[in-house]
Motif scaffolding. Structure first.
Motif, PDB file in Angstrom:
ATOM      1  N   LYS A 187     107.078  23.015  76.481  1.00 43.23           N
ATOM      2  CA  LYS A 187     107.122  21.772  75.706  1.00 43.23           C
ATOM      3  C   LYS A 187     106.372  20.635  76.398  1.00 43.23           C
ATOM      4  CE  LYS A 187     111.654  20.194  77.354  1.00 43.23           C
ATOM      5  NZ  LYS A 187     113.014  19.768  76.931  1.00 43.23           N
ATOM      6  N   GLU A 188     106.182  20.750  77.712  1.00 44.79           N
ATOM      7  CA  GLU A 188     105.443  19.710  78.429  1.00 44.79           C
ATOM      8  C   GLU A 188     103.981  19.639  78.006  1.00 44.79           C
ATOM      9  OE1 GLU A 188     109.120  20.588  80.444  1.00 44.79           O
ATOM     10  OE2 GLU A 188     107.482  21.931  79.856  1.00 44.79           O
ATOM     11  N   ASP A 189     103.447  20.735  77.465  1.00 38.15           N
ATOM     12  CA  ASP A 189     102.055  20.745  77.006  1.00 38.15           C
ATOM     13  C   ASP A 189     101.866  19.981  75.696  1.00 38.15           C
ATOM     14  OD1 ASP A 189     101.409  22.320  79.145  1.00 38.15           O
ATOM     15  OD2 ASP A 189     100.832  24.084  77.975  1.00 38.15           O
ATOM     16  N   ILE A 190     102.906  19.868  74.927  1.00 39.30           N
ATOM     17  CA  ILE A 190     102.759  19.387  73.552  1.00 39.30           C
ATOM     18  C   ILE A 190     102.210  17.963  73.465  1.00 39.30           C
ATOM     19  CG2 ILE A 190     104.043  18.827  71.437  1.00 39.30           C
ATOM     20  CD1 ILE A 190     105.627  21.413  71.933  1.00 39.30           C
ATOM     21  N   PRO A 191     102.662  17.005  74.279  1.00 34.77           N
ATOM     22  CA  PRO A 191     102.037  15.671  74.211  1.00 34.77           C
ATOM     23  C   PRO A 191     100.551  15.685  74.557  1.00 34.77           C
ATOM     24  CG  PRO A 191     104.135  15.580  75.389  1.00 34.77           C
ATOM     25  CD  PRO A 191     103.799  17.029  75.211  1.00 34.77           C
ATOM     26  N   ILE A 192     100.127  16.638  75.387  1.00 33.79           N
ATOM     27  CA  ILE A 192      98.729  16.722  75.797  1.00 33.79           C
ATOM     28  C   ILE A 192      97.862  17.282  74.675  1.00 33.79           C
ATOM     29  CG2 ILE A 192      97.127  17.734  77.480  1.00 33.79           C
ATOM     30  CD1 ILE A 192      99.521  17.943  79.423  1.00 33.79           C
ATOM     31  N   VAL A 193      98.384  18.281  73.967  1.00 34.00           N
ATOM     32  CA  VAL A 193      97.562  19.004  72.989  1.00 34.00           C
ATOM     33  C   VAL A 193      97.664  18.463  71.570  1.00 34.00           C
ATOM     34  CG1 VAL A 193      97.816  21.104  74.360  1.00 34.00           C
ATOM     35  CG2 VAL A 193      99.323  20.751  72.396  1.00 34.00           C
ATOM     36  N   SER A 194      98.712  17.697  71.279  1.00 33.10           N
ATOM     37  CA  SER A 194      98.971  17.324  69.876  1.00 33.10           C
ATOM     38  C   SER A 194      97.906  16.412  69.291  1.00 33.10           C
ATOM     39  CB  SER A 194     100.351  16.670  69.747  1.00 33.10           C
ATOM     40  OG  SER A 194     100.449  15.517  70.567  1.00 33.10           O
ATOM     41  N   GLU A 195      97.187  15.673  70.134  1.00 35.32           N
ATOM     42  CA  GLU A 195      96.127  14.805  69.618  1.00 35.32           C
ATOM     43  C   GLU A 195      94.939  15.610  69.111  1.00 35.32           C
ATOM     44  OE1 GLU A 195      95.974  11.415  69.239  1.00 35.32           O
ATOM     45  OE2 GLU A 195      98.115  11.471  69.682  1.00 35.32           O
ATOM     46  N   THR A 196      94.734  16.795  69.672  1.00 41.04           N
ATOM     47  CA  THR A 196      93.559  17.608  69.329  1.00 41.04           C
ATOM     48  C   THR A 196      93.883  18.701  68.317  1.00 41.04           C
ATOM     49  OG1 THR A 196      92.494  17.214  71.457  1.00 41.04           O
ATOM     50  CG2 THR A 196      91.840  19.206  70.265  1.00 41.04           C
ATOM     51  N   LEU A 197      94.977  19.402  68.511  1.00 41.35           N
ATOM     52  CA  LEU A 197      95.282  20.551  67.661  1.00 41.35           C
ATOM     53  C   LEU A 197      95.668  20.137  66.246  1.00 41.35           C
ATOM     54  CD1 LEU A 197      97.358  22.866  70.041  1.00 41.35           C
ATOM     55  CD2 LEU A 197      94.878  22.765  69.702  1.00 41.35           C
ATOM     56  N   ASP A 198      95.156  20.863  65.278  1.00 44.13           N
ATOM     57  CA  ASP A 198      95.557  20.663  63.889  1.00 44.13           C
ATOM     58  C   ASP A 198      96.758  21.536  63.532  1.00 44.13           C
ATOM     59  OD1 ASP A 198      93.338  18.877  62.754  1.00 44.13           O
ATOM     60  OD2 ASP A 198      92.222  20.454  63.775  1.00 44.13           O
ATOM     61  N   ILE A 199      96.910  22.656  64.248  1.00 48.66           N
ATOM     62  CA  ILE A 199      98.067  23.532  64.103  1.00 48.66           C
ATOM     63  C   ILE A 199      98.552  23.898  65.503  1.00 48.66           C
ATOM     64  CG2 ILE A 199      98.991  25.671  63.133  1.00 48.66           C
ATOM     65  CD1 ILE A 199      96.629  25.809  61.271  1.00 48.66           C
ATOM     66  N   ILE A 200      99.851  23.761  65.719  1.00 48.22           N
ATOM     67  CA  ILE A 200     100.460  24.172  66.977  1.00 48.22           C
ATOM     68  C   ILE A 200     101.108  25.536  66.755  1.00 48.22           C
ATOM     69  CG2 ILE A 200     102.210  23.654  68.704  1.00 48.22           C
ATOM     70  CD1 ILE A 200     101.815  20.686  68.042  1.00 48.22           C
ATOM     71  N   GLN A 201     100.749  26.484  67.591  1.00 47.30           N
ATOM     72  CA  GLN A 201     101.265  27.843  67.415  1.00 47.30           C
ATOM     73  C   GLN A 201     102.314  28.175  68.475  1.00 47.30           C
ATOM     74  OE1 GLN A 201      98.783  31.236  66.051  1.00 47.30           O
ATOM     75  NE2 GLN A 201      99.063  31.970  68.141  1.00 47.30           N
ATOM     76  N   ILE A 202     103.407  28.777  68.013  1.00 50.30           N
ATOM     77  CA  ILE A 202     104.451  29.275  68.902  1.00 50.30           C
ATOM     78  C   ILE A 202     104.236  30.774  69.087  1.00 50.30           C
ATOM     79  CG2 ILE A 202     106.925  29.495  69.302  1.00 50.30           C
ATOM     80  CD1 ILE A 202     105.962  26.589  69.148  1.00 50.30           C
ATOM     81  N   PRO A 203     104.012  31.243  70.323  1.00 53.34           N
ATOM     82  CA  PRO A 203     103.769  32.667  70.544  1.00 53.34           C
ATOM     83  C   PRO A 203     104.979  33.522  70.179  1.00 53.34           C
ATOM     84  CG  PRO A 203     103.108  31.352  72.454  1.00 53.34           C
ATOM     85  CD  PRO A 203     103.891  30.455  71.563  1.00 53.34           C
ATOM     86  N   ALA A 204     104.711  34.797  69.900  1.00 56.28           N
ATOM     87  CA  ALA A 204     105.757  35.712  69.460  1.00 56.28           C
ATOM     88  C   ALA A 204     106.895  35.799  70.469  1.00 56.28           C
ATOM     89  CB  ALA A 204     105.160  37.096  69.205  1.00 56.28           C
ATOM     90  N   PHE A 205     106.563  35.911  71.758  1.00 55.17           N
ATOM     91  CA  PHE A 205     107.608  36.056  72.769  1.00 55.17           C
ATOM     92  C   PHE A 205     108.474  34.809  72.904  1.00 55.17           C
ATOM     93  CE2 PHE A 205     104.781  39.372  74.865  1.00 55.17           C
ATOM     94  CZ  PHE A 205     105.582  40.435  74.476  1.00 55.17           C
ATOM     95  N   LEU A 206     108.019  33.676  72.350  1.00 55.51           N
ATOM     96  CA  LEU A 206     108.749  32.411  72.490  1.00 55.51           C
ATOM     97  C   LEU A 206     109.322  31.920  71.164  1.00 55.51           C
ATOM     98  CD1 LEU A 206     106.302  30.578  74.932  1.00 55.51           C
ATOM     99  CD2 LEU A 206     108.409  31.812  75.489  1.00 55.51           C
ATOM    100  N   CYS A 207     109.364  32.768  70.165  1.00 56.76           N
ATOM    101  CA  CYS A 207     109.762  32.320  68.828  1.00 56.76           C
ATOM    102  C   CYS A 207     111.236  31.970  68.720  1.00 56.76           C
ATOM    103  CB  CYS A 207     109.383  33.362  67.781  1.00 56.76           C
ATOM    104  SG  CYS A 207     110.339  34.892  67.882  1.00 56.76           S
ATOM    105  N   ARG A 208     112.035  32.256  69.739  1.00 53.72           N
ATOM    106  CA  ARG A 208     113.443  31.861  69.750  1.00 53.72           C
ATOM    107  C   ARG A 208     113.723  30.689  70.693  1.00 53.72           C
ATOM    108  NH1 ARG A 208     117.546  35.716  68.128  1.00 53.72           N
ATOM    109  NH2 ARG A 208     118.793  34.911  69.850  1.00 53.72           N
ATOM    110  N   GLN A 209     112.675  30.145  71.298  1.00 54.09           N
ATOM    111  CA  GLN A 209     112.857  29.060  72.275  1.00 54.09           C
ATOM    112  C   GLN A 209     113.022  27.730  71.543  1.00 54.09           C
ATOM    113  OE1 GLN A 209     113.211  29.641  75.661  1.00 54.09           O
ATOM    114  NE2 GLN A 209     113.278  31.742  74.878  1.00 54.09           N
TER     115      GLN A 209
END
Length: 277
Positions: free
Chosen positions: A98-120
């Motif tokens: 989740k620490e990455d999200i503030p860094i990437v949210s300005e650029t990404l149009d879609i944020i993807q949750i990987p399969a292994f983390l879909c319950r996080q």
């Protein structure tokens, strides 16, 4: 009808044009990633197909400690931002903390949750709170109806821009199987469904310190998924997969892409009036 997911000038929904999410497994370097994005844009434009560019800045779930992971979040997001600016493409990448999200949210149009983390839960909620569309890959260990709980987590933030991606289910050791019923079941949750045709043919960990795969099954399974009915295809593509630094056994050579696009667009045009009536 599923809820419409809007990404810039694209709309993903039943009855809308088929959407393709495509790009390399991981950013290998700035130049090669930009070059591939340019070629992909040209291919999809020629086929008049909706296209979202994807590339991972960090592959945090590699089998081996020695496997290449990518340039990391800070350098990787600069590369993706440059591609977005130069080529005017919508951009997707996956987040692993989740620490990455503030860094990437300005650029990404879609944020993807990987399969292994879909319950996080914390990761999912942080991504959803950005208000950006969130694409969740169904874990290899989950049933399609288990994705209802994932959807509820995202909706709890008020975010209704949700995509659900099928990428195969564990079938014994080192093997995955695609159950096309999952596409129908997940669509009943009310959101567009994507089929990941390249990860679904993985043989996880089958080569000891790396995963193997059956690239020859990508096209047949992609055809089957579109015939079953889904709103998009997720494809990892490379100019020379044998030399790729990640997912070398499953990525589609870019020269094979036009044939696949033609095939699935033809199938989509046939099944759409029946499936989406």
């Amino acid at each position: 009808m599923a809820k419409i997911v809007n990404i810039r000038n694209l709309s993903i929904d039943q009855g809308k044009p088929l959407t393709f999410i495509a790009g390399p497994c991981v950013i290998e370097d700035h130049e090669s990633c930009l070059k591939l994005a340019e070629k992909l844009k040209s291919v999809f434009r020629a086929k008049k197909a909706q296209f979202i560019f994807k590339a991972s800045y960090d592959k945090a779930n590699r089998t081996s400690i020695n496997s290449y992971r990518g340039p990391g979040v800070k350098e990787g997001i600069k590369i993706l931002a440059d591609i977005k600016k130069r080529l005017d493409l919508p951009i997707l990448s996956d987040v692993h903390c989740k620490e990455d999200i503030p860094i990437v949210s300005e650029t990404l149009d879609i944020i993807q949750i990987p399969a292994f983390l879909c319950r996080q839960t914390d990761l999912i909620l942080a991504a959803a709170k950005t208000g950006k569309p969130v694409n969740v890959k169904k874990g290899q260990f989950l049933s399609p109806w288990d994705m209802k709980s994932v959807v509820e987590k995202i909706r709890s933030t008020g975010n209704e821009q949700i995509l659900l991606t099928e990428r195969g289910t564990s079938f014994g050791y080192n093997n995955l199987v695609s159950d096309m019923r999952a596409l129908v079941i997940m669509r009943e949750l009310g959101y567009p469904v994507i089929y990941d045709a390249t990860h679904s043919v993985q043989l996880p960990g089958s080569q000891g310190n790396v995963s193997g795969g059956e690239r020859n099954m990508v096209v047949p399974l992609a055809r089957a998924a579109i015939a079953t009915g889904c709103e998009g295809l997720f494809l990892e593509v490379h100019e020379n997969p044998e030399r790729a630094l990640s997912d070398a056994a499953t990525m589609l050579p870019i020269n094979d892409l036009p044939f696949l696009i033609e095939q699935v667009l033809g199938i989509h045009s046939i099944v759409q009036p029946k499936v989406y009536s």
